[in-house]
Write a protein that holds these residues in place. Structure first.
Motif, PDB file in Angstrom:
ATOM      1  N   ALA A  89     -24.745 -22.922 -67.966  1.00  0.00           N
ATOM      2  CA  ALA A  89     -23.926 -22.016 -68.760  1.00  0.00           C
ATOM      3  C   ALA A  89     -22.513 -22.569 -68.833  1.00  0.00           C
ATOM      4  O   ALA A  89     -21.888 -22.828 -67.797  1.00  0.00           O
ATOM      5  CB  ALA A  89     -23.914 -20.614 -68.143  1.00  0.00           C
ATOM      6  N   ALA A  90     -22.014 -22.767 -70.045  1.00  0.00           N
ATOM      7  CA  ALA A  90     -20.636 -23.211 -70.222  1.00  0.00           C
ATOM      8  C   ALA A  90     -19.700 -22.047 -69.930  1.00  0.00           C
ATOM      9  O   ALA A  90     -19.924 -20.926 -70.395  1.00  0.00           O
ATOM     10  CB  ALA A  90     -20.424 -23.713 -71.645  1.00  0.00           C
ATOM     11  N   LEU A  91     -18.630 -22.322 -69.163  1.00  0.00           N
ATOM     12  CA  LEU A  91     -17.705 -21.268 -68.766  1.00  0.00           C
ATOM     13  C   LEU A  91     -16.432 -21.249 -69.599  1.00  0.00           C
ATOM     14  O   LEU A  91     -15.544 -20.433 -69.366  1.00  0.00           O
ATOM     15  CB  LEU A  91     -17.362 -21.409 -67.278  1.00  0.00           C
ATOM     16  CG  LEU A  91     -18.578 -21.363 -66.335  1.00  0.00           C
ATOM     17  CD1 LEU A  91     -18.127 -21.472 -64.883  1.00  0.00           C
ATOM     18  CD2 LEU A  91     -19.397 -20.097 -66.552  1.00  0.00           C
ATOM     19  N   GLY A  92     -16.340 -22.178 -70.573  1.00  0.00           N
ATOM     20  CA  GLY A  92     -15.241 -22.129 -71.521  1.00  0.00           C
ATOM     21  C   GLY A  92     -13.983 -22.857 -71.102  1.00  0.00           C
ATOM     22  O   GLY A  92     -13.005 -22.894 -71.841  1.00  0.00           O
ATOM     23  N   ASP A  93     -13.937 -23.455 -69.925  1.00  0.00           N
ATOM     24  CA  ASP A  93     -12.753 -24.162 -69.459  1.00  0.00           C
ATOM     25  C   ASP A  93     -13.081 -25.593 -69.048  1.00  0.00           C
ATOM     26  O   ASP A  93     -12.385 -26.184 -68.224  1.00  0.00           O
ATOM     27  CB  ASP A  93     -12.114 -23.398 -68.290  1.00  0.00           C
ATOM     28  CG  ASP A  93     -13.080 -23.199 -67.120  1.00  0.00           C
ATOM     29  OD1 ASP A  93     -14.257 -23.588 -67.265  1.00  0.00           O
ATOM     30  OD2 ASP A  93     -12.658 -22.674 -66.077  1.00  0.00           O
ATOM     31  N   GLY A  94     -14.149 -26.119 -69.632  1.00  0.00           N
ATOM     32  CA  GLY A  94     -14.582 -27.470 -69.265  1.00  0.00           C
ATOM     33  C   GLY A  94     -15.468 -27.498 -68.048  1.00  0.00           C
ATOM     34  O   GLY A  94     -15.855 -28.579 -67.598  1.00  0.00           O
ATOM     35  N   THR A  95     -15.780 -26.329 -67.494  1.00  0.00           N
ATOM     36  CA  THR A  95     -16.667 -26.260 -66.340  1.00  0.00           C
ATOM     37  C   THR A  95     -17.967 -25.575 -66.732  1.00  0.00           C
ATOM     38  O   THR A  95     -18.057 -24.916 -67.781  1.00  0.00           O
ATOM     39  CB  THR A  95     -16.028 -25.514 -65.160  1.00  0.00           C
ATOM     40  OG1 THR A  95     -15.856 -24.125 -65.500  1.00  0.00           O
ATOM     41  CG2 THR A  95     -14.683 -26.119 -64.808  1.00  0.00           C
ATOM     42  N   PHE A  96     -18.977 -25.724 -65.873  1.00  0.00           N
ATOM     43  CA  PHE A  96     -20.296 -25.182 -66.139  1.00  0.00           C
ATOM     44  C   PHE A  96     -20.817 -24.490 -64.889  1.00  0.00           C
ATOM     45  O   PHE A  96     -20.420 -24.816 -63.770  1.00  0.00           O
ATOM     46  CB  PHE A  96     -21.273 -26.300 -66.539  1.00  0.00           C
ATOM     47  CG  PHE A  96     -20.934 -26.989 -67.825  1.00  0.00           C
ATOM     48  CD1 PHE A  96     -21.551 -26.616 -69.012  1.00  0.00           C
ATOM     49  CD2 PHE A  96     -19.997 -28.018 -67.853  1.00  0.00           C
ATOM     50  CE1 PHE A  96     -21.241 -27.246 -70.197  1.00  0.00           C
ATOM     51  CE2 PHE A  96     -19.690 -28.658 -69.042  1.00  0.00           C
ATOM     52  CZ  PHE A  96     -20.310 -28.264 -70.218  1.00  0.00           C
ATOM     53  N   LEU A  97     -21.731 -23.560 -65.106  1.00  0.00           N
ATOM     54  CA  LEU A  97     -22.455 -22.938 -64.003  1.00  0.00           C
ATOM     55  C   LEU A  97     -23.871 -23.483 -64.037  1.00  0.00           C
ATOM     56  O   LEU A  97     -24.553 -23.400 -65.068  1.00  0.00           O
ATOM     57  CB  LEU A  97     -22.471 -21.414 -64.157  1.00  0.00           C
ATOM     58  CG  LEU A  97     -22.987 -20.637 -62.944  1.00  0.00           C
ATOM     59  CD1 LEU A  97     -22.022 -20.779 -61.765  1.00  0.00           C
ATOM     60  CD2 LEU A  97     -23.183 -19.168 -63.298  1.00  0.00           C
ATOM     61  N   LEU A  98     -24.307 -24.054 -62.919  1.00  0.00           N
ATOM     62  CA  LEU A  98     -25.645 -24.633 -62.821  1.00  0.00           C
ATOM     63  C   LEU A  98     -26.450 -23.906 -61.757  1.00  0.00           C
ATOM     64  O   LEU A  98     -25.936 -23.572 -60.689  1.00  0.00           O
ATOM     65  CB  LEU A  98     -25.577 -26.118 -62.439  1.00  0.00           C
ATOM     66  CG  LEU A  98     -24.808 -27.076 -63.347  1.00  0.00           C
ATOM     67  CD1 LEU A  98     -24.930 -28.498 -62.816  1.00  0.00           C
ATOM     68  CD2 LEU A  98     -25.296 -26.994 -64.788  1.00  0.00           C
ATOM     69  N   THR A  99     -27.718 -23.673 -62.043  1.00  0.00           N
ATOM     70  CA  THR A  99     -28.644 -23.149 -61.045  1.00  0.00           C
ATOM     71  C   THR A  99     -30.039 -23.641 -61.397  1.00  0.00           C
ATOM     72  O   THR A  99     -30.209 -24.481 -62.285  1.00  0.00           O
ATOM     73  CB  THR A  99     -28.575 -21.611 -60.958  1.00  0.00           C
ATOM     74  OG1 THR A  99     -29.289 -21.166 -59.789  1.00  0.00           O
ATOM     75  CG2 THR A  99     -29.165 -20.941 -62.193  1.00  0.00           C
ATOM     76  N   GLY A 100     -31.047 -23.112 -60.702  1.00  0.00           N
ATOM     77  CA  GLY A 100     -32.405 -23.556 -60.961  1.00  0.00           C
ATOM     78  C   GLY A 100     -33.409 -22.464 -60.670  1.00  0.00           C
ATOM     79  O   GLY A 100     -33.057 -21.350 -60.254  1.00  0.00           O
ATOM     80  N   LYS A 101     -34.667 -22.780 -60.878  1.00  0.00           N
ATOM     81  CA  LYS A 101     -35.744 -21.827 -60.637  1.00  0.00           C
ATOM     82  C   LYS A 101     -35.886 -21.580 -59.138  1.00  0.00           C
ATOM     83  O   LYS A 101     -36.108 -22.508 -58.367  1.00  0.00           O
ATOM     84  CB  LYS A 101     -37.061 -22.371 -61.198  1.00  0.00           C
ATOM     85  CG  LYS A 101     -36.995 -22.730 -62.682  1.00  0.00           C
ATOM     86  CD  LYS A 101     -38.324 -23.285 -63.163  1.00  0.00           C
ATOM     87  CE  LYS A 101     -38.209 -23.760 -64.609  1.00  0.00           C
ATOM     88  NZ  LYS A 101     -39.516 -24.113 -65.185  1.00  0.00           N
TER      89      LYS A 101
END
Length: 257
Positions: free
Chosen positions: A233-245
């Protein structure tokens, strides 16, 4: 006779055509995720889709008879609301489009349209092939779907009618297993199943313009029941949220070389 391509950069393309030379293709950059923060994630969630919209993080989960559409607190990972998919539908990727949410199913041949305010399903639309990942673009206005192959498919954002497709290539080699998607600044990020790798794709021609090697993001000691990385998920400030199953954590990251 050997033809040498040593012309200035401004004339490189023209020289290549005239002299029979091929301009060199710059290597695709390979990045890694730099962890900025960690937040809890439900280890029972078989994550298939993840997207931030406003002050809410939306997550689609899978497995037949257990699939859900969830609204999460993006700062704590806590579930605010959840709605189960009808019957035994196997949920997949999702995307938020104004007051609506589109959510794919895997092999059920339908995509669900939800009312975002109430998390109530509005309709089911038939689709051909499998559903894996989904994201939305504004220019042009369209939805982008992956189906587990090396192809991205484009859909009308209102009717979900398929309007075209493109094959994805990295150094002219097909990249299959394209899974969860995130549309950012005209590009499409994709998880590559069943790996902990992500690729950034130019949807205009299907070329991969960057690779992220995220192996080791979740420590091996915490991967007891965890499956592959599958949530960006893009967080809008050049960073992302990553997770998995079934991951017990989600990570706010920045991609660095």
């Amino acid at each position: 006779m050997t033809v040498r391509c040593a012309l200035p950069a401004a004339f490189l393309l023209a020289a290549s055509v005239l002299a029979g030379c091929t301009a060199p293709v710059p290597p695709v950059p390979v990045w890694r995720p730099q962890v900025l923060a960690e937040l809890p994630h439900d280890p029972a969630a078989f994550t298939q889709g993840l997207e931030l919209a406003g002050d809410a993080l939306y997550e689609g989960t899978g497995l037949a008879g257990r699939s859900q559409l969830r609204e999460l607190d993006p700062t704590t990972g806590a579930v605010r609301r959840a709605a189960s998919l009808p019957g035994t539908l196997f949920g997949e990727g999702l995307t938020v489009l104004g007051p609506r949410i589109w959510q794919l199913t895997w092999r059920d041949g339908v995509v669900l349209e939800w009312d975002r305010a109430t998390l109530r399903p509005l309709r089911e639309v038939r689709i051909d092939g499998e559903g894996w990942g989904l994201c939305s673009q504004s220019d042009p206005a369209r939805l982008v779907r992956s189906d587990g192959t090396d192809r991205l498919r484009f859909h009308d954002p209102v009717s979900f009618a398929e309007t075209g497709s493109v094959r994805v290539r990295l150094d002219e080699r097909p990249i299959s297993g394209l899974n969860e998607l995130e549309c950012v600044d005209g590009q499409v990020w994709a998880n590559v199943w069943p790996t902990d790798r992500l690729v950034r794709i130019d949807p205009a021609d299907g070329r991969v313009s960057a690779v992220v090697e995220a192996g080791g993001l979740l420590d091996p000691s915490r991967r007891d029941r965890a499956d592959a990385l599958n949530g960006i998920a893009a967080l809008g400030d050049g960073t992302f949220l990553l997770t998995g199953k079934r991951w017990p954590a989600a990570f706010r990251v920045r991609f660095v070389s």
